[in-house]
Motif scaffolding. Sequence first.
Motif, PDB file in Angstrom:
ATOM      1  N   ASP A   1       0.910  -1.187  -0.034  1.00  0.00           N
ATOM      2  CA  ASP A   1      -0.024   0.186   0.006  1.00  0.00           C
ATOM      3  C   ASP A   1       1.062   1.239   0.113  1.00  0.00           C
ATOM      4  OD1 ASP A   1      -2.289  -1.435  -0.095  1.00  0.00           O
ATOM      5  OD2 ASP A   1      -2.917  -1.189   1.931  1.00  0.00           O
TER       6      ASP A   1
ATOM      7  N   ASP B   1       3.202   4.361  -0.865  1.00  0.00           N
ATOM      8  CA  ASP B   1       3.390   5.410  -1.940  1.00  0.00           C
ATOM      9  C   ASP B   1       4.782   5.194  -2.589  1.00  0.00           C
ATOM     10  OD1 ASP B   1       4.005   7.612  -3.393  1.00  0.00           O
ATOM     11  OD2 ASP B   1       1.981   8.664  -2.728  1.00  0.00           O
TER      12      ASP B   1
ATOM     13  N   PRO C   1       7.257   6.187  -4.926  1.00  0.00           N
ATOM     14  CA  PRO C   1       8.336   7.079  -4.992  1.00  0.00           C
ATOM     15  C   PRO C   1       8.785   7.881  -3.519  1.00  0.00           C
ATOM     16  CG  PRO C   1       6.159   7.692  -6.168  1.00  0.00           C
ATOM     17  CD  PRO C   1       6.111   6.525  -5.627  1.00  0.00           C
ATOM     18  N   VAL C   2       7.866   8.111  -2.979  1.00  0.00           N
ATOM     19  CA  VAL C   2       7.876   9.044  -1.874  1.00  0.00           C
ATOM     20  C   VAL C   2       8.585   8.181  -0.841  1.00  0.00           C
ATOM     21  CG1 VAL C   2       6.941  10.095   0.007  1.00  0.00           C
ATOM     22  CG2 VAL C   2       5.872  10.289  -2.113  1.00  0.00           C
TER      23      VAL C   2
ATOM     24  N   ILE D   1      11.828  16.885   6.453  1.00  0.00           N
ATOM     25  CA  ILE D   1      10.903  16.555   5.128  1.00  0.00           C
ATOM     26  C   ILE D   1      11.087  14.984   4.976  1.00  0.00           C
ATOM     27  CG2 ILE D   1      10.492  16.897   2.881  1.00  0.00           C
ATOM     28  CD1 ILE D   1      10.084  19.560   3.689  1.00  0.00           C
TER      29      ILE D   1
ATOM     30  N   LEU E   1       9.084  13.150   7.580  1.00  0.00           N
ATOM     31  CA  LEU E   1       7.586  13.095   7.351  1.00  0.00           C
ATOM     32  C   LEU E   1       7.391  12.109   5.974  1.00  0.00           C
ATOM     33  CD1 LEU E   1       6.855  16.736   7.671  1.00  0.00           C
ATOM     34  CD2 LEU E   1       5.498  14.763   8.813  1.00  0.00           C
ATOM     35  N   MET E   2       8.226  12.343   5.184  1.00  0.00           N
ATOM     36  CA  MET E   2       7.831  11.622   3.783  1.00  0.00           C
ATOM     37  C   MET E   2       7.970   9.917   4.248  1.00  0.00           C
ATOM     38  SD  MET E   2      10.197  13.463   1.280  1.00  0.00           S
ATOM     39  CE  MET E   2      10.065  12.258  -0.110  1.00  0.00           C
TER      40      MET E   2
ATOM     41  N   TRP F   1       4.676   9.010   6.254  1.00  0.00           N
ATOM     42  CA  TRP F   1       3.363   9.095   5.821  1.00  0.00           C
ATOM     43  C   TRP F   1       3.351   7.863   4.583  1.00  0.00           C
ATOM     44  CZ3 TRP F   1       2.517  10.110   0.235  1.00  0.00           C
ATOM     45  CH2 TRP F   1       1.034  10.393  -0.092  1.00  0.00           C
ATOM     46  N   SER F   2       4.546   7.795   3.789  1.00  0.00           N
ATOM     47  CA  SER F   2       4.448   6.930   2.761  1.00  0.00           C
ATOM     48  C   SER F   2       4.201   5.440   3.096  1.00  0.00           C
ATOM     49  CB  SER F   2       5.672   7.250   1.828  1.00  0.00           C
ATOM     50  OG  SER F   2       6.830   6.618   2.390  1.00  0.00           O
TER      51      SER F   2
ATOM     52  N   ALA G   1       2.132   4.116   4.513  1.00  0.00           N
ATOM     53  CA  ALA G   1       0.958   3.518   4.926  1.00  0.00           C
ATOM     54  C   ALA G   1       0.632   2.839   6.097  1.00  0.00           C
ATOM     55  CB  ALA G   1       0.285   2.823   3.661  1.00  0.00           C
TER      56      ALA G   1
ATOM     57  N   LEU H   1       4.875  12.279  12.602  1.00  0.00           N
ATOM     58  CA  LEU H   1       4.273  13.455  12.874  1.00  0.00           C
ATOM     59  C   LEU H   1       5.066  13.916  14.214  1.00  0.00           C
ATOM     60  CD1 LEU H   1       0.238  12.805  12.235  1.00  0.00           C
ATOM     61  CD2 LEU H   1       1.963  14.350  11.262  1.00  0.00           C
TER      62      LEU H   1
END
Lengths: 350, 179
Positions: A81, A83, A85-86, A132, A135-136, A139-140, A142, A151
């Motif tokens: 699930d 992302d 590339p990120v 950054i 955070l990437m 989030w990525s 999933a 966070l």
Amino acid sequence: MIDSVVEFLQGNFWALTALKLVAILGLIPVSGLAIGFAELKLSAKMQNRVGPYFAGGRWGWAQLLADGIKFIQKEDIIPADADRPVFRWAPALVMVSTVGLFVVIPFWDGGAVADLSIGIFYVLAISSISTIGILMAGWSSANKYSLMGGLRAAGQLIAYELPMVLAVIGVVIMAGTMSLSGIIKAQADFSLFGWSGFGDQPIANFISPFFILQFVGFLIFFISALAELSRIPFDMPIAESELVTGYLTEYSGFRFLFFFLAEFANMFTMSAIAATLFLGGYLGPFVNVVPWLGPLYLVTKIGVLCFLMIWFRWTFPRFREDQLQSVAWKVLVPLGLANIVVTAIFKVVM
Amino acid sequence: MMDFTEPVTWVASILGLVIAISGFIVVTSKNLIHAALGLVGALAGTAGLFLVLSAEFVAWVLVLVYIGAVLVLFLFGIMITRAPVGYDVDLDNDRKVIAAVGAGSLFVLTSFAALDSFGDTALLGIGDPTSTGDLADALLGRFVLPFELVSFVLLAALIGGITVARKDATPIAVGETEE
């Protein structure tokens, strides 16, 4: 032979740049592995264990090298699930920030890859990029644990970047420059707020580190550095028992190695920056007579600061999230502002 | 004029391309996080462009303030509220044609203005970085009034932010317990 090589390098910009790049890319794993190994051994000592023992034959010195090779061999797993590339680029961004920090550390007089006139400002800017990346990563993945970890990391890094900047401003006021080599040189002459009691004998190159007059600044900087590095007592973003290591949960193999290496290499760079700002960097007794002592002094100071960080990790419990935020905003920021005011007044008056 | 024998022209052109592509991602991406990350790329490219133009301090201010603080807050805000991995369909709306026309005409206007005034100026290598001391002298000397005014506006914005965010404690009546 050596003279002709030096001459060739000084004449050839690209060859020199390539050499510096190779040196830095070599220094990152070496410093990371050295500090990582120190952490393993010291934590074992503090907990009355033996620690790594078998790898490499003696003291288990090859333990982390073996770990690194193991990581490279492992499968690069990307969650279905995620992302893609990120997820892939996040470790690279964290590494960019680490490499960027190594660029400006002056290892001896003139021994930095780039001696920028706004060196410390660059340090603060480039170190904020890793947020950054984290955070990437969070989030990525999933994954709710990863997201929470990301966070928490971002909230923590935002909160502690401010006191760190404020602590640095005190040093910049004292030194009158933002260049890292300039800050070191400002600590070389034995003068307290412009009062030089001992003249400039060779021994005067013994330092008057900002650690003495900027003690509050040093404390704020060191605490903020611990938080920026997510080290205990500020390790909520990667808390194993709460978040199963947060934003690192889904990473494996080579990408995990990147985060791991960046973490320990950042301990090295943060200590190097702290040593430069507050402990006089490469300065020490007789360094103006025997220049090669400089890097030794710097590495010793870095070693002391890293030891402190490791010591804290194995002695202190973890903060709670709200305690972390209130320490930053209610204690460190006002203290940093007061430090700036007092330093500025003394600088003008004396 | 574009003089492609100068390496600086190549660097500037590649950075321009990076900015353009990231900007395109920002407005066309159907995923909020991708759009924000595109903004990171665009700002990083702009910082690089400032470096090429020897404006070292401005470049790192851009990195520290915009990438390191503003965009981190953007990402933080998006992730804490709505951050589905995958695609968000409602991001597009019917006004995109008008927006494209507006953006296109703005692009034509600014590029015409830039070409008209600086069209003949060539980038000649990377010079020494502008001294930060000179910048500080200008800011706190000649431009001290605008500088202080901007600080005042920022202070007002800060106070406004606190006013909006704070919850006034409602007085507790006798016999009532606080929840």
